[in-house]
Design an enzyme around this catalytic site. Structure first.
Site, PDB file in Angstrom:
ATOM      1  N   ILE A   4      14.683  13.772  39.069  1.00 29.92           N
ATOM      2  CA  ILE A   4      13.757  12.681  39.366  1.00 29.92           C
ATOM      3  C   ILE A   4      14.575  11.394  39.333  1.00 29.92           C
ATOM      4  O   ILE A   4      15.229  11.110  38.326  1.00 29.92           O
ATOM      5  CB  ILE A   4      12.636  12.614  38.306  1.00 29.92           C
ATOM      6  CG1 ILE A   4      11.858  13.928  38.242  1.00 29.92           C
ATOM      7  CG2 ILE A   4      11.715  11.442  38.593  1.00 29.92           C
ATOM      8  CD1 ILE A   4      10.889  14.015  37.072  1.00 29.92           C
ATOM      9  N   GLY A   5      14.574  10.643  40.433  1.00 27.91           N
ATOM     10  CA  GLY A   5      15.384   9.421  40.531  1.00 27.91           C
ATOM     11  C   GLY A   5      16.687   9.738  41.240  1.00 27.91           C
ATOM     12  O   GLY A   5      17.615  10.278  40.656  1.00 27.91           O
ATOM     13  N   HIS A  14      12.101   5.412  34.118  1.00 26.11           N
ATOM     14  CA  HIS A  14      12.290   5.247  32.667  1.00 26.11           C
ATOM     15  C   HIS A  14      11.155   4.455  32.025  1.00 26.11           C
ATOM     16  O   HIS A  14      11.267   4.016  30.877  1.00 26.11           O
ATOM     17  CB  HIS A  14      13.653   4.624  32.330  1.00 26.11           C
ATOM     18  CG  HIS A  14      14.802   5.396  32.922  1.00 26.11           C
ATOM     19  ND1 HIS A  14      15.021   6.723  32.635  1.00 26.11           N
ATOM     20  CD2 HIS A  14      15.762   5.046  33.818  1.00 26.11           C
ATOM     21  CE1 HIS A  14      16.070   7.144  33.310  1.00 26.11           C
ATOM     22  NE2 HIS A  14      16.530   6.156  34.056  1.00 26.11           N
TER      23      HIS A  14
HETATM   24  C1  LIG Z   1      18.691   5.097  37.734  1.00 32.03           C
HETATM   25  S1  LIG Z   1      18.322   5.467  39.399  1.00 32.03           S
HETATM   26  C2  LIG Z   1      18.796   7.160  39.508  1.00 32.03           C
HETATM   27  C3  LIG Z   1      20.281   7.373  39.445  1.00 32.03           C
HETATM   28  C4  LIG Z   1      20.739   8.764  39.815  1.00 32.03           C
HETATM   29  N1  LIG Z   1      19.926   9.793  39.192  1.00 32.03           N
HETATM   30  C5  LIG Z   1      22.211   8.961  39.406  1.00 32.03           C
HETATM   31  O1  LIG Z   1      22.478   9.598  38.351  1.00 32.03           O
HETATM   32  O2  LIG Z   1      23.075   8.486  40.137  1.00 32.03           O
HETATM   33  C6  LIG Z   1      16.574   5.512  39.344  1.00 32.03           C
HETATM   34  C7  LIG Z   1      15.872   5.892  40.642  1.00 32.03           C
HETATM   35  O3  LIG Z   1      14.513   6.200  40.297  1.00 32.03           O
HETATM   36  C8  LIG Z   1      13.662   5.803  41.358  1.00 32.03           C
HETATM   37  N2  LIG Z   1      12.277   5.598  40.853  1.00 32.03           N
HETATM   38  C9  LIG Z   1      11.771   4.500  40.241  1.00 32.03           C
HETATM   39  N3  LIG Z   1      10.465   4.694  39.936  1.00 32.03           N
HETATM   40  C10 LIG Z   1      10.147   5.936  40.363  1.00 32.03           C
HETATM   41  C11 LIG Z   1       8.939   6.713  40.361  1.00 32.03           C
HETATM   42  N4  LIG Z   1       7.804   6.234  39.831  1.00 32.03           N
HETATM   43  N5  LIG Z   1       8.974   7.951  40.894  1.00 32.03           N
HETATM   44  C12 LIG Z   1      10.113   8.445  41.432  1.00 32.03           C
HETATM   45  N6  LIG Z   1      11.288   7.757  41.467  1.00 32.03           N
HETATM   46  C13 LIG Z   1      11.298   6.511  40.949  1.00 32.03           C
HETATM   47  C14 LIG Z   1      14.308   4.527  41.873  1.00 32.03           C
HETATM   48  O4  LIG Z   1      13.926   4.270  43.212  1.00 32.03           O
HETATM   49  C15 LIG Z   1      15.803   4.807  41.708  1.00 32.03           C
HETATM   50  O5  LIG Z   1      16.369   5.225  42.918  1.00 32.03           O
END
Ligand SMILES: C[S@@+](CC[C@H](N)C(=O)[O-])C[C@H]1O[C@@H](n2cnc3c(N)ncnc32)[C@H](O)[C@@H]1O
Length: 394
Positions: free
Chosen positions: A204-205, A278
């Site tokens: 997720i993310g 988060h």
């Molecule tokens: C910290 S980044 C992820 C980094 C990646 N996992 C890595 O290790 O390189 C967080 C991601 O979560 C997504 N995000 C934020 N809120 C979200 C939600 N409610 N549901 C799904 N994805 C979400 C953002 O768009 C972003 O791309």
């Protein structure tokens, strides 16, 4: 884009890599050498590390099956991605030949199975005349060295073995190692036993938020799990990242209906990683919805638990993470793990997490929750102090 037929072929290859010669034969017969070779070459190109040679060279990769041969050439030079080019023997400086079955086993079979002589390699054309030999000798220090380096790069791509996860996270641009987080050593330890399995992993993310495509960690997992299928979920459309063994999905991690439908379509997942918003509420919603759908024997990982103390993420102030936070959830899971010990009242009908959480491994900002059968009983009742008192024991 990857269509359903290609996904089905990849799944068959993953199974056949650990299967019998007959299974591989049937697969090659059904799909044809050219189509299988196309998928294998794409996988090899993905797995190749960055070339070290500064002199550009082409290396041929030949696959044989029965009396058939299918060959491609790969252009390699430092600072450029490895790419497939039309094969022209004059430019090819090294040739690596596998049987198609041999390469399927290397890419998708167990990484620890012993193998020797499952390929042949020849360097540079044999010189027919002394003048050509002299020419070759002057080339030795440049072209031969470059061909040797490029062949090593190709061979590194023709294997299931993967580099250290820290190195992969830097190579593909995930922030799981360095840049504030030091998670990969923990992942190495907990994911080691899944490495050779045909796992389904959901992260997720995907990364990049609204501005960038992201996807570094999805590629890192694809390389780390040579037989794995990787699914990434993000609020923003990152479907351009979909490629063999990677599927990018669009959805909200705080929407239980979406998550349930998605997990039913693409799961069951062996490994789930929450590296999304988060926001504490979101972390809890995703866990409550997806953990029951994780395959027994799997793991659910939550990153960035520090937001349990951040007010703007719905966290608690005062140094004690409250019950509505991600760390509140972790503490609750430790209570669930011990449900057979609960007194006043004792638990008669365990909840899903009470019945299936078998371990909670917490680190700084990171937790791994194990899914299995949590049925171990409490101590026998005859050991209760009350029983001994009633019997007059001191
Ligand atoms: C910290 S980044 C992820 C980094 C990646 N996992 C890595 O290790 O390189 C967080 C991601 O979560 C997504 N995000 C934020 N809120 C979200 C939600 N409610 N549901 C799904 N994805 C979400 C953002 O768009 C972003 O791309």
């Amino acid at each position: 884009m990857v269509d359903a037929a290609e996904n089905a072929l990849i799944r068959r290859l993953i199974r056949a890599g650990a299967g019998t010669d007959d299974e591989i034969d049937v697969l090659l017969k059904d799909a044809g050498l050219a189509e299988v070779a196309r998928v294998l070459v794409e996988e090899v190109v993905f797995r190749c590390p960055e070339p070290a040679n500064t002199t550009p060279v082409e290396v041929a990769l030949d696959l044989t099956h029965g009396g058939e041969r299918h060959g491609v050439a790969l252009r390699m030079v430092r600072d450029e991605p490895v790419r497939v080019v039309a094969e022209e023997s004059a430019r090819v400086r090294s040739r690596v030949t596998f049987t198609a079955a041999g390469l399927i086993r290397r890419l998708y079979g167990p990484t620890d199975s012993p193998r020797t002589g499952d390929f042949t390699n020849s360097f540079l054309p044999t010189p027919e005349d002394p003048a050509r030999l002299r020419e070759l000798l002057t080339e030795m220090n440049t072209v031969l060295r470059a061909a040797a380096q490029a062949t090593a790069t190709l061979m590194a791509g023709c294997t299931g073995r993967r580099p250290d996860l820290g190195e992969l996270s830097i190579r593909y641009g995930s922030d799981k190692w360095a840049s504030f987080h030091w998670y990969t050593a923990h992942y190495e330890r907990h994911f080691a036993r899944y490495r050779d399995r045909p796992v389904r992993i959901l992260e997720i993310g995907i990364g990049g938020f609204e501005d960038d495509l992201g996807g570094g960690s999805l590629k890192m997992w694809k390389r780390f799990f040579p037989r794995g299928e990787v699914f990434g979920l993000d609020l923003y459309d990152k479907t351009a990242l979909t490629e063999p063994r990677i599927t990018a999905l669009v959805g909200d991690q705080n929407d239980p209906e979406y998550l349930t439908a998605m997990a039913r379509e693409h799961g069951p997942f062996d490994l789930v990683i929450d590296d999304g918003s988060h926001v504490n509420e979101h972390v809890r919603t995703s866990f409550r919805t997806l953990f029951p759908l994780v395959r027994p024997g799997g793991l659910y990982v939550i990153e960035d638990l520090q937001t349990a103390y951040f007010g703007d993420f719905g966290g608690s102030s005062g140094g004690v993470a409250g019950p509505d936070t991600s760390l509140g959830l972790v503490k609750e899971l430790i209570d669930d793990l011990h449900h057979r010990e609960h007194r006043d009242p004792a638990v008669s009908r365990p909840t899903v997490t009470q019945a299936t959480v078998t371990g909670v491994h917490a680190y700084h900002n990171l937790v791994f929750v194990e899914k299995g059968t949590n049925g171990e009983d409490t101590l026998p009742t005859w050991m209760d102090a009350d029983v001994w008192t009633a019997l007059g024991a001191k």
